[in-house]
Design an enzyme around this catalytic site. Sequence first.
Site, PDB file in Angstrom:
ATOM      1  N   LYS A  19     -40.162  37.605  80.389  1.00  0.00           N
ATOM      2  CA  LYS A  19     -41.170  37.844  79.361  1.00  0.00           C
ATOM      3  C   LYS A  19     -41.753  36.523  78.865  1.00  0.00           C
ATOM      4  O   LYS A  19     -41.092  35.500  78.939  1.00  0.00           O
ATOM      5  CB  LYS A  19     -40.521  38.562  78.164  1.00  0.00           C
ATOM      6  CG  LYS A  19     -40.135  39.995  78.417  1.00  0.00           C
ATOM      7  CD  LYS A  19     -39.528  40.614  77.166  1.00  0.00           C
ATOM      8  CE  LYS A  19     -39.110  42.052  77.413  1.00  0.00           C
ATOM      9  NZ  LYS A  19     -40.232  42.968  77.671  1.00  0.00           N
ATOM     10  N   ARG A  49     -34.638  51.756  81.849  1.00  0.00           N
ATOM     11  CA  ARG A  49     -34.570  53.009  82.614  1.00  0.00           C
ATOM     12  C   ARG A  49     -33.451  52.967  83.647  1.00  0.00           C
ATOM     13  O   ARG A  49     -32.907  54.003  84.014  1.00  0.00           O
ATOM     14  CB  ARG A  49     -35.946  53.303  83.222  1.00  0.00           C
ATOM     15  CG  ARG A  49     -36.462  52.249  84.145  1.00  0.00           C
ATOM     16  CD  ARG A  49     -37.969  52.352  84.361  1.00  0.00           C
ATOM     17  NE  ARG A  49     -38.731  51.891  83.200  1.00  0.00           N
ATOM     18  CZ  ARG A  49     -40.061  51.887  83.119  1.00  0.00           C
ATOM     19  NH1 ARG A  49     -40.781  52.340  84.120  1.00  0.00           N
ATOM     20  NH2 ARG A  49     -40.663  51.447  82.034  1.00  0.00           N
TER      21      ARG A  49
HETATM   22  N1  BES Z   1     -37.676  46.572  75.957  1.00  0.00           N
HETATM   23  C1  BES Z   1     -38.916  46.625  76.651  1.00  0.00           C
HETATM   24  C2  BES Z   1     -39.931  47.523  75.962  1.00  0.00           C
HETATM   25  C3  BES Z   1     -40.645  46.919  74.801  1.00  0.00           C
HETATM   26  C4  BES Z   1     -41.676  46.024  74.997  1.00  0.00           C
HETATM   27  C5  BES Z   1     -40.313  47.265  73.516  1.00  0.00           C
HETATM   28  C6  BES Z   1     -42.338  45.482  73.931  1.00  0.00           C
HETATM   29  C7  BES Z   1     -40.971  46.719  72.435  1.00  0.00           C
HETATM   30  C8  BES Z   1     -41.997  45.824  72.641  1.00  0.00           C
HETATM   31  C9  BES Z   1     -38.707  47.162  78.066  1.00  0.00           C
HETATM   32  O1  BES Z   1     -37.509  46.819  78.645  1.00  0.00           O
HETATM   33  C10 BES Z   1     -39.780  46.585  78.896  1.00  0.00           C
HETATM   34  O2  BES Z   1     -39.785  45.400  79.061  1.00  0.00           O
HETATM   35  N2  BES Z   1     -40.669  47.430  79.390  1.00  0.00           N
HETATM   36  C11 BES Z   1     -41.757  46.988  80.194  1.00  0.00           C
HETATM   37  C12 BES Z   1     -41.894  47.948  81.320  1.00  0.00           C
HETATM   38  C13 BES Z   1     -42.851  47.489  82.378  1.00  0.00           C
HETATM   39  C14 BES Z   1     -42.316  46.281  83.080  1.00  0.00           C
HETATM   40  C15 BES Z   1     -43.079  48.629  83.351  1.00  0.00           C
HETATM   41  C16 BES Z   1     -43.001  46.989  79.295  1.00  0.00           C
HETATM   42  O3  BES Z   1     -43.152  47.868  78.472  1.00  0.00           O
HETATM   43  O4  BES Z   1     -43.793  46.055  79.429  1.00  0.00           O
HETATM   44 MN    MN Z   2     -37.580  44.960  79.604  1.00  0.00          MN
END
Ligand code: BES
Ligand code: MN
Length: 503
Positions: A275, A349
């Site tokens: 990230k 997931r």
């Molecule tokens: N924990 C995150 C989801 C999230 C993102 C919660 C921002 C709160 C704020 C999750 O693990 C994640 O990173 N999801 C990705 C999925 C994507 C790579 C398909 C997302 O939402 O960007």
């Molecule tokens: Mn994530």
Amino acid sequence: MRVEITAAPLPETGVLVVPVGREGALSSVAQALDARSGGLLRRALLAGGGPPKHGQLVELLLPAGLPHERLLLLALGKPEGTRRLDLEEAGGALAARLLASRIGRVHLASTAGLDLPETPAATALALATGCRLRAWRFTKYQHERPDEPQGRIEELVLHLEEEAAGVASAAWPAEAARIAGVLEARELVSEPANVLYPESFAQACKRLERFGVAVEILDRERLEALGMRALLAVAQGSVRPPFVVVMRWRGAERPKPLALVGKGVCFDTGGISIKPAQGMEEMKFDMAGAAAVVGTLHALAARKAPADVVGVVGLVENMPSGTAQRPGDVVRALSGKTIEVVNTDAEGRLVLADCCWYTQERFRPEAMIDLATLTGACIVALGHERAGLFASDDALAERLLAAGEATGELLWRLPLGKAYEQHIRSEIADLKNVGRAREAGATAGAVFVQQFTNGVPWAHLDIAGTAWTSRDLPLCAKGATGFGVRLLDRFVAVHHEAGGPGG
Ligand code: BES
Ligand code: MN
Ligand code: ZN
């Protein structure tokens, strides 16, 4: 905050909180104070250019003709009808004012004589509940700042008529248990990831044993032996080993338990699909689903709910390292399905896949509800106002929506379906862990998890937008919200308790 319930008369000193009704209607207590002070209350209620609205406070310092330090007139009653939640939110407004004015001890007068749908006992408890929820803050790592001292509400005394005081005293412990569950979840979510990591989270689960919850901790060896390779693949980048914790509150014998499953990513860096640095610190909250499961079991067990509820949390840390999984890796989940890990940041997931499969196989639950801070896409869709609800079963969805409305933990149903399952088809494995770019991202996460539910009635709550708040809310100061605990406690109370409408 101590809450005391008494049938003693209001004191002749200190700070009184006196509820008033719509259009400035006076309760019996307010009428007496008004008479003693030569009509001060009535005048004060009209001085603001019209009577105060529900949840508004009129503050009188050193009220003339009365011996008290302060009188806080708290307006209750909405023209469209006053629900319990409205009263809790008024209690929240009271807490915010007490904190701002640095008032530490107050006496709340009875609402007897006011035209409210709830009894004085129920009203007092709702106000106290809201007050306690709104007053909580996570301050353990902060010294008091001399330039801005933080208020602290030490004691709230609920004054009620004799019989009502008895009723309220009998009902308060269950209420306090629910609040404790919410605060437990908030504490867990607030803790930084160097303090709360999979092992220390598992230890925190263990503390539920004091309420009679059976707690079983599955360590890495056990997870390997079971074959939870999707979960283990997420964990493999971290030096901190993963744990799955299985908790069960058996307050009643029922043919099948209800199962709650929580995403417990104690920190989500994204892994190799890392990230951006900006805002990454927020990802300590990525275990909020697991925290909600723990908080709910805490609430249920502490109030001895006559229900059978299993909680399963998957605890991992998603880190990039030389041992981390790579984009493109293929893993075989516990269910036997193979997953192409296209993006290591879609890790929740993977964790839920194995936890859900394990839960349905071991417990054959009546229904399974998972909670997860799963997708940023859910925040794009719903903002921070509602959590996403996905359900394989309409009746389950309706019940959860209703529990959300009743507790203020609002949900909005989003779609599942065959068409979306196409989005997560892989060229080289059964599934891939991401859908199509910028298309139905929250649903892609949900349908992925659904592949591991084996047809058990299932619901998924995507709480990415609601587990944390950057503004003060009626029942929650900025920070962790504990979202899900009140909703699930209510859902269990209405549908899964012996003797309840659910049988
Ligand atoms: N924990 C995150 C989801 C999230 C993102 C919660 C921002 C709160 C704020 C999750 O693990 C994640 O990173 N999801 C990705 C999925 C994507 C790579 C398909 C997302 O939402 O960007
Ligand atoms: Mn994530
Ligand atoms: Zn995550």
